[in-house]
Scaffold this active site. Structure first.
Site, PDB file in Angstrom:
ATOM      1  N   HIS A  50      -8.478   1.359  -0.968  1.00  0.00           N
ATOM      2  CA  HIS A  50      -8.064   0.430  -2.270  1.00  0.00           C
ATOM      3  C   HIS A  50      -9.526  -0.103  -2.619  1.00  0.00           C
ATOM      4  CE1 HIS A  50      -3.884   0.648  -1.769  1.00  0.00           C
ATOM      5  NE2 HIS A  50      -3.951   0.378  -0.456  1.00  0.00           N
TER       6      HIS A  50
ATOM      7  N   SER B 175       0.746  -1.167   0.092  1.00  0.00           N
ATOM      8  CA  SER B 175      -0.078   0.214   0.216  1.00  0.00           C
ATOM      9  C   SER B 175       0.957   1.152   0.059  1.00  0.00           C
ATOM     10  CB  SER B 175      -0.879  -0.028   1.328  1.00  0.00           C
ATOM     11  OG  SER B 175      -1.916   0.958   1.164  1.00  0.00           O
TER      12      SER B 175
END
Length: 304
Positions: free
Chosen positions: A190, A86
């Site tokens: 996300h 991430s």
């Protein structure tokens, strides 16, 4: 072959930067970064409580700063591969030479603020699923309108969506899932809920001039090694609203012949995943400067 990896949001803990700032030159370096992005990284990394550093706009720059600081403390090293989970992908972009440190901190500051703004639009969240088979779990999540936002390998999946959808998941777990554990995060990262952040970042990215990576850069999007700096930057922007495929990243580590994995500060999470998914690969997590000697030994044995 050594892979250098950078952890993502949620790995930060109160005071985790304290000992790193005692290293020669570290405090001055962090002070310069803080001035450049308008955020007191030293205070947040040493004195702030858990709630303060959970704030997306704070946590993300803090994690990239910690990753870069711990990497520099290792000295000149030559990993064969870099990757990040991430927000850790921005750290990896700097380590591979796609962005310089200043650009990485500038980008992550914009990312954190944009994602915090997007999270404020709708009440959303994330939850970790313990147990279960991904082939069963993923269709079940999609049926409930949830996104498998992190597919981390070893059967570990994090679902994301509205709070109502998370509640529905807790009441209707996929077959084989023992528990659904809500995570203390600000929103459904996300997923499509981060669409506004993608637009903001796409505009901000125009100010950067990325270089091609000097070592293999493995992307969260599909686990593929990306050779173009422009494509790395494009993926960093789009990945905000797309699932993290760390499982595929680890598959690529295998294919590339990785023999050791070193996780930058605040290490632990990715090392744990690697121990389960990459048997035979040596692992080490940088948590404090006390880990540096062991890390340098690992580098000397496995780096190019």
């Amino acid at each position: 072959m050594l892979v250098l990896v950078a952890p993502g949001q949620g790995s930060q803990t109160p005071g985790f930067l304290t000992e790193w700032l005692e290293l020669p030159g570290a405090a001055d370096r962090v002070a310069a970064w803080s001035d450049a992005i308008g955020l007191d990284l030293a205070r947040y990394g040493t004195k702030a409580d858990a709630d303060e550093i959970r704030d997306t706009a704070v946590a993300q720059p803090l994690l990239v700063a910690a990753g870069l600081l711990s990497a520099s403390a290792l000295g000149d090293i030559a990993p064969g591969v870099v990757a990040g989970h991430s927000v850790g992908e921005i750290t990896a972009a700097a380590l591979s030479g796609v962005l310089d440190d200043a650009a990485a901190l500038s980008l992550v500051r914009k990312r954190g603020l944009a994602m915090a703004d997007a999270a404020a639009i709708t009440e959303t969240g994330m939850a970790a699923l313990l147990g279960g088979d991904p082939e069963v779990t993923v269709p079940h999540l999609e049926k409930l309108g949830l996104t498998p936002a992190n597919i981390n390998g070893g059967g570990q999946i994090v679902a994301a969506g509205t709070m109502e959808q998370i509640a529905a998941l807790e009441a209707d777990k996929p077959e084989g899932v023992r528990r659904v554990v809500p995570l203390k995060v600000a929103g459904a990262f996300h997923t499509h809920h981060m669409g506004p952040a993608v637009e903001t970042l796409a505009e901000a990215a125009k100010a950067f001039a990325p270089a091609d990576p000097k070592v293999a850069y493995v992307s969260n999007k599909d686990g593929r090694a990306v050779a173009s700096g422009a494509e790395v930057l494009e993926r960093l922007v789009g990945q905000v609203a797309n699932p993290v495929r760390w499982d595929l990243c680890m598959e690529t580590f295998k294919e590339l012949g990785v023999t050791a994995l070193l996780e930058l500060c605040p290490g632990g999470t990715l090392t744990g995943l690697a121990k389960r998914a990459l048997p035979g690969v040596k692992t080490l997590a940088l948590k404090t400067p006390a880990d540096l000697d062991a890390a340098r030994e690992l580098v000397a044995e496995h780096a190019a």
